[in-house]
Write an enzyme that holds these catalytic residues in place. Sequence first.
Site, PDB file in Angstrom:
ATOM      1  N   GLY A 130     117.871  78.529  30.526  1.00  0.00           N
ATOM      2  CA  GLY A 130     116.672  77.744  30.217  1.00  0.00           C
ATOM      3  C   GLY A 130     116.210  77.758  28.781  1.00  0.00           C
ATOM      4  O   GLY A 130     115.274  77.028  28.435  1.00  0.00           O
ATOM      5  N   GLU A 179     122.019  83.453  32.415  1.00  0.00           N
ATOM      6  CA  GLU A 179     122.818  82.241  32.650  1.00  0.00           C
ATOM      7  C   GLU A 179     122.533  81.162  31.613  1.00  0.00           C
ATOM      8  O   GLU A 179     122.152  80.045  31.972  1.00  0.00           O
ATOM      9  CB  GLU A 179     122.490  81.679  34.044  1.00  0.00           C
ATOM     10  CG  GLU A 179     122.686  82.633  35.189  1.00  0.00           C
ATOM     11  CD  GLU A 179     122.151  82.079  36.507  1.00  0.00           C
ATOM     12  OE1 GLU A 179     121.297  81.164  36.497  1.00  0.00           O
ATOM     13  OE2 GLU A 179     122.589  82.564  37.551  1.00  0.00           O
ATOM     14  N   GLY A 237     123.086  78.103  29.138  1.00  0.00           N
ATOM     15  CA  GLY A 237     124.036  76.997  28.991  1.00  0.00           C
ATOM     16  C   GLY A 237     123.779  76.306  27.670  1.00  0.00           C
ATOM     17  O   GLY A 237     124.480  76.497  26.681  1.00  0.00           O
ATOM     18  N   ARG A 238     122.680  75.545  27.643  1.00  0.00           N
ATOM     19  CA  ARG A 238     122.330  74.739  26.465  1.00  0.00           C
ATOM     20  C   ARG A 238     122.270  75.576  25.179  1.00  0.00           C
ATOM     21  O   ARG A 238     122.730  75.130  24.138  1.00  0.00           O
ATOM     22  CB  ARG A 238     120.966  74.094  26.720  1.00  0.00           C
ATOM     23  CG  ARG A 238     120.564  73.066  25.691  1.00  0.00           C
ATOM     24  CD  ARG A 238     119.098  72.649  25.870  1.00  0.00           C
ATOM     25  NE  ARG A 238     118.715  72.403  27.227  1.00  0.00           N
ATOM     26  CZ  ARG A 238     118.658  71.205  27.809  1.00  0.00           C
ATOM     27  NH1 ARG A 238     118.965  70.130  27.112  1.00  0.00           N
ATOM     28  NH2 ARG A 238     118.265  71.075  29.055  1.00  0.00           N
ATOM     29  N   CYS A 244     125.533  47.115  30.458  1.00  0.00           N
ATOM     30  CA  CYS A 244     124.639  46.044  30.923  1.00  0.00           C
ATOM     31  C   CYS A 244     123.342  46.568  31.521  1.00  0.00           C
ATOM     32  O   CYS A 244     123.027  46.305  32.686  1.00  0.00           O
ATOM     33  CB  CYS A 244     125.368  45.216  31.961  1.00  0.00           C
ATOM     34  SG  CYS A 244     126.981  44.756  31.352  1.00  0.00           S
TER      35      CYS A 244
END
Length: 417
Positions: A239, A273, A275-276, A342
């Site tokens: 987080g 944990e 990630g980012r 589109c």
Amino acid sequence: MHDFKFKNDELYCEDVKVSSIVKRVGTPFYLYSYKTLTDHFLKIRKAFLKLNPIICFAMKSNGNLSVIKSLIDLGAGIDIVSMGELRKALIAGADPQKIVFASVGKTEEEISFAIESGILLFNVESEPELTHINLIAKRMGKKVQAALRINPDVPAPTHEYINTGSLKKKFGIDLRTTRQIFKAQKKYPYVKINGVHIHIGSQITSSTPFVGAIKKVTAFIEDLKKEGIDIEYLDIGGGLGIIYKDENPQTALEYARKVVPLLQKTGLKIIMEPGRFIVGNAGVFVTKVLYIKDNGVKKFVIVDGGMNDLMRPMLYDAYHEIVPIKKNRSVKAKFDVVGPICESGDFFAHERMLPQVKSGDLLAVMSAGAYGYAMSSNYNVRPRVAEVMVRGKAFKIIKERETLKDLMKGEIIVQWS
Ligand code: LLP
């Protein structure tokens, strides 16, 4: 903090000129810096050295085999959420005893494969899931370990879609039920309930919500202890926010200073944990300007990448800095940077001040290493792009651009007769 820098007016990734990669792989593509990626992992490890936690990279943020292998080689574990992630983690050489498995909807197939693989912990998100795991473990004649994912019901200031620590969200188990489960452990003889897990959300830039959640959960663990219930693991989730624009997120060290004392008191083995934080700023998305359009009301820069390649702007209204890879000092004006897809949601930026770019110019969409490629799709039958990694002076393609064959894989033209 990253290794994408201008030298002589050209954008470099470490020691490689981005334009030289374009010549080899074409556009669009994702480009990662090995150094930034691994530095960020090492920063967390250093900040938390006292606790020596198991740092499980959240591979949902970037599941490329070379990305996860680079981290595994430094001792990282992996946080997984699916069978596919588990298989890829094992192929990349992850130690099963450093794999944790979260997901609110683990299937029978996933649970049995994870048991067979000998993962460290199931992060369990509901009582029925625990019953299910117990049943499958019994059938397999194995005893497994689990942590209960607690939903601490704390506010986490971030985008609604990635805020997970409130009871209005599907994640985790409320404290009352968690307590009941711990007390009724005997009901699950094939599962050793040996930890608690929290993950309150993503892109959280202040340590206050983390501290709040950790305090809540450590007090809960203390209560359990008093009732004679002991556990071994505390998984504090991921987080940590990063800089996309003008955020001022806590550094790994600042985060550690706030939470290490709280965690140390518990005497538990800590799992994290992220990630980012590890991969976000380690990647950019490189795309080429196709056309400039001015309809009298707005100016558009139309590029060859689309929302299928990087959907964060469309999904979360996320800001990603955009820079021409050759310094351009022309007078800036406001542009919408859009893709060929589109839908009006197909944009990288709205009303962005950019220099006068022209057809053929190359742009880097910054901080796209996390949840970029990982969330890309084949919408509009567009091939998923290539991924490239730079290490020092060398670059390697770590995922080929998809081909027409890939785009049609598994499809069958129906024949009724
Ligand atoms: N652990 C669990 C249980 C998670 O669900 C997540 C992310 C993480 C760890 C890693 O969180 P991080 O350190 O990366 O913040 N697609 C969104 C982000 C979704 C996050 C999902 N869970 C985005 O592009 O912003």
